[in-house]
Design a protein around this motif. Structure first.
Motif, mmCIF file in Angstrom:
data_model
loop_
_atom_site.group_PDB
_atom_site.id
_atom_site.type_symbol
_atom_site.label_atom_id
_atom_site.label_comp_id
_atom_site.label_asym_id
_atom_site.label_seq_id
_atom_site.Cartn_x
_atom_site.Cartn_y
_atom_site.Cartn_z
ATOM 1 N N ALA A 7 -11.361 -3.094 -7.785
ATOM 2 C CA ALA A 7 -10.483 -4.085 -8.419
ATOM 3 C C ALA A 7 -9.048 -3.574 -8.539
ATOM 4 O O ALA A 7 -8.090 -4.336 -8.369
ATOM 5 C CB ALA A 7 -11.025 -4.446 -9.801
ATOM 6 N N ALA A 8 -8.895 -2.288 -8.823
ATOM 7 C CA ALA A 8 -7.557 -1.723 -8.989
ATOM 8 C C ALA A 8 -6.750 -1.824 -7.703
ATOM 9 O O ALA A 8 -5.559 -2.168 -7.721
ATOM 10 C CB ALA A 8 -7.657 -0.262 -9.434
ATOM 11 N N ALA A 9 -7.398 -1.530 -6.566
ATOM 12 C CA ALA A 9 -6.694 -1.618 -5.285
ATOM 13 C C ALA A 9 -6.234 -3.044 -5.006
ATOM 14 O O ALA A 9 -5.090 -3.283 -4.594
ATOM 15 C CB ALA A 9 -7.608 -1.122 -4.161
ATOM 16 N N VAL A 10 -7.103 -4.010 -5.255
ATOM 17 C CA VAL A 10 -6.766 -5.412 -5.019
ATOM 18 C C VAL A 10 -5.691 -5.873 -6.008
ATOM 19 O O VAL A 10 -4.731 -6.565 -5.630
ATOM 20 C CB VAL A 10 -8.022 -6.297 -5.130
ATOM 21 C CG1 VAL A 10 -7.665 -7.778 -5.023
ATOM 22 C CG2 VAL A 10 -9.042 -5.920 -4.055
ATOM 23 N N LEU A 11 -5.840 -5.483 -7.267
ATOM 24 C CA LEU A 11 -4.891 -5.897 -8.308
ATOM 25 C C LEU A 11 -3.470 -5.442 -7.995
ATOM 26 O O LEU A 11 -2.525 -6.235 -8.044
ATOM 27 C CB LEU A 11 -5.336 -5.328 -9.657
ATOM 28 C CG LEU A 11 -4.414 -5.617 -10.846
ATOM 29 C CD1 LEU A 11 -4.531 -7.077 -11.261
ATOM 30 C CD2 LEU A 11 -4.740 -4.708 -12.028
ATOM 31 N N TRP A 12 -3.298 -4.166 -7.649
ATOM 32 C CA TRP A 12 -1.952 -3.644 -7.440
ATOM 33 C C TRP A 12 -1.350 -4.116 -6.120
ATOM 34 O O TRP A 12 -0.127 -4.249 -6.000
ATOM 35 C CB TRP A 12 -1.957 -2.123 -7.547
ATOM 36 C CG TRP A 12 -2.101 -1.693 -8.967
ATOM 37 C CD1 TRP A 12 -3.224 -1.195 -9.572
ATOM 38 C CD2 TRP A 12 -1.096 -1.772 -9.983
ATOM 39 N NE1 TRP A 12 -2.980 -0.948 -10.905
ATOM 40 C CE2 TRP A 12 -1.686 -1.282 -11.183
ATOM 41 C CE3 TRP A 12 0.228 -2.186 -10.001
ATOM 42 C CZ2 TRP A 12 -0.979 -1.217 -12.375
ATOM 43 C CZ3 TRP A 12 0.931 -2.121 -11.190
ATOM 44 C CH2 TRP A 12 0.331 -1.634 -12.370
ATOM 45 N N THR A 13 -2.199 -4.376 -5.116
ATOM 46 C CA THR A 13 -1.687 -4.971 -3.879
ATOM 47 C C THR A 13 -1.182 -6.390 -4.148
ATOM 48 O O THR A 13 -0.101 -6.783 -3.681
ATOM 49 C CB THR A 13 -2.791 -5.003 -2.803
ATOM 50 O OG1 THR A 13 -3.246 -3.673 -2.551
ATOM 51 C CG2 THR A 13 -2.269 -5.601 -1.506
ATOM 52 N N ALA A 14 -1.959 -7.156 -4.920
ATOM 53 C CA ALA A 14 -1.552 -8.526 -5.255
ATOM 54 C C ALA A 14 -0.293 -8.523 -6.117
ATOM 55 O O ALA A 14 0.600 -9.362 -5.945
ATOM 56 C CB ALA A 14 -2.687 -9.237 -5.983
ATOM 57 N N GLN A 15 -0.198 -7.567 -7.037
ATOM 58 C CA GLN A 15 0.989 -7.471 -7.881
ATOM 59 C C GLN A 15 2.242 -7.226 -7.046
ATOM 60 O O GLN A 15 3.286 -7.837 -7.264
ATOM 61 C CB GLN A 15 0.801 -6.326 -8.896
ATOM 62 C CG GLN A 15 2.003 -6.063 -9.794
ATOM 63 C CD GLN A 15 2.984 -5.063 -9.193
ATOM 64 O OE1 GLN A 15 2.596 -4.217 -8.385
ATOM 65 N NE2 GLN A 15 4.241 -5.177 -9.579
ATOM 66 N N GLY A 16 2.123 -6.331 -6.057
ATOM 67 C CA GLY A 16 3.260 -6.064 -5.189
ATOM 68 C C GLY A 16 3.673 -7.291 -4.402
ATOM 69 O O GLY A 16 4.876 -7.546 -4.200
ATOM 70 N N ASN A 17 2.681 -8.083 -3.977
ATOM 71 C CA ASN A 17 2.967 -9.317 -3.247
ATOM 72 C C ASN A 17 3.718 -10.315 -4.128
ATOM 73 O O ASN A 17 4.730 -10.888 -3.716
ATOM 74 C CB ASN A 17 1.662 -9.916 -2.739
ATOM 75 C CG ASN A 17 1.853 -11.208 -1.970
ATOM 76 O OD1 ASN A 17 1.176 -12.193 -2.205
ATOM 77 N ND2 ASN A 17 2.786 -11.209 -1.041
ATOM 78 N N VAL A 18 3.237 -10.520 -5.351
ATOM 79 C CA VAL A 18 3.879 -11.463 -6.274
ATOM 80 C C VAL A 18 5.304 -11.008 -6.611
ATOM 81 O O VAL A 18 6.241 -11.808 -6.653
ATOM 82 C CB VAL A 18 3.042 -11.627 -7.559
ATOM 83 C CG1 VAL A 18 3.788 -12.455 -8.593
ATOM 84 C CG2 VAL A 18 1.698 -12.268 -7.244
ATOM 85 N N LEU A 19 5.466 -9.702 -6.834
ATOM 86 C CA LEU A 19 6.794 -9.175 -7.138
ATOM 87 C C LEU A 19 7.751 -9.400 -5.981
ATOM 88 O O LEU A 19 8.907 -9.798 -6.178
ATOM 89 C CB LEU A 19 6.686 -7.676 -7.451
ATOM 90 C CG LEU A 19 7.967 -6.968 -7.893
ATOM 91 C CD1 LEU A 19 8.468 -7.522 -9.213
ATOM 92 C CD2 LEU A 19 7.731 -5.469 -8.007
#
Length: 296
Positions: free
Chosen positions: A111-123
């Motif tokens: 979940a952490a890998a997916v969460l931080w990848t998605a966060q970078g995309n949104v940012l």
């Protein structure tokens, strides 16, 4: 509200979502070994240190597939589902079992890998070349408030407690689970920016669409820049491990502190959080100053 206002609002919502989630998760990581040592059960044989090793080991490996997942289901749903797994890990401490503890550790690593990848995309899709520094500063400042609020709660809840009872544990982790879930649902308030958006989004989308099997990851990993950066990343990881899991546990185990030992775990976390927040505020001030200089 104009396009820039919508993007800025998205960044603020993103920051608050992560603040709530990591108020729960970072607090959990800071106290879990102390809680486990106080847990009176012959059937539970888990270790907080082992759990963290599993989480970050799986996290590292899962980064190879995380961009594909985010591309497939979208960043918003990715962050929500990842947040649910984070909440499940925290909720596990309400009634700990060895098998569920380590299973949840593996799931949180993914979940952490997916969460931080998605966060970078949104940012990225809510930023331009000129606003990326400001938006990153806003996001990280809000995120670091999680260390302050979570540990303040621990200080108030455990002040004067020599031993963490089952009731104390359940009360804390039920509260942390609810706080984490609030952060998960905040992600649904993020709105897709207008189509004319950001210069940074194209690069991010092409990165997310890159399949790990095409060899690009291997080529990048052996470049001079990445090899040099790996040294600082490794050192940062050691520091993170120490202050997020080991330091607080050591404070809570010191008999010299008497009945204040457990609550002082919260004080140490508050001080770390304040340092992080001050650092990000200074970054924002520097960004504003240099942006002003460029304009004149």
């Amino acid at each position: 509200m104009g396009p820039d206002g919508k993007k800025l609002l998205n960044i603020v919502i993103l920051g608050f979502g992560f603040m709530f989630m990591f108020t729960a998760f970072q607090t959990c990581g800071n106290i879990e070994q102390t809680v486990i040592k106080s847990f009176n059960s012959t059937e539970f044989h888990g270790s907080g240190y082992t759990s963290m090793a599993i989480i970050y080991g799986v996290f590292s490996a899962s980064n190879l597939m995380a961009p594909s997942v985010v591309t497939l289901i979208g960043p918003q749903v990715s962050m929500f589902l990842s947040g649910i797994l984070y909440s499940g890990y925290i909720a596990m401490f309400i009634h700990p079992l060895t098998w569920s503890f380590y299973t949840a550790s593996v799931l949180v690593g993914v979940a952490a890998a997916v969460l931080w990848t998605a966060q970078g995309n949104v940012l990225a899709i809510n930023s331009t070349d000129r606003s990326i520094g400001r938006n990153s500063g806003i996001f990280w400042s809000l995120l670091q408030f999680s260390l302050f609020f979570g540990n303040l709660y621990i200080y108030c809840a455990w002040h004067g407690h020599v031993h963490i009872t089952d009731k104390d544990r359940r009360t804390v982790f039920i509260s942390l689970t609810v706080i984490s879930l609030v952060g998960c649902f905040l992600f649904f308030l993020i709105r897709k920016p207008d189509p004319e958006s950001s210069s940074g989004s194209e690069a991010t989308e092409s990165l997310l669409q890159t399949e790990s099997g095409d060899g690009s990851t291997d080529r990048i990993s052996v470049t001079k820049e990445m090899l040099l950066l790996s040294a600082s990343i490794g050192y940062t990881g050691l520091e993170l491990t120490f202050y997020s899991g080991v330091y607080g546990t050591c404070i809570g185990a010191m008999t010299r502190f008497g009945s204040d030992a457990k609550s002082l775990i919260g004080i140490s976390g508050i001080c770390i959080g304040l340092g992080e927040i001050i650092g990000k505020v200074k970054d924002l001030h520097s960004f504003s100053y240099y942006s002003w200089k460029l304009e004149i």
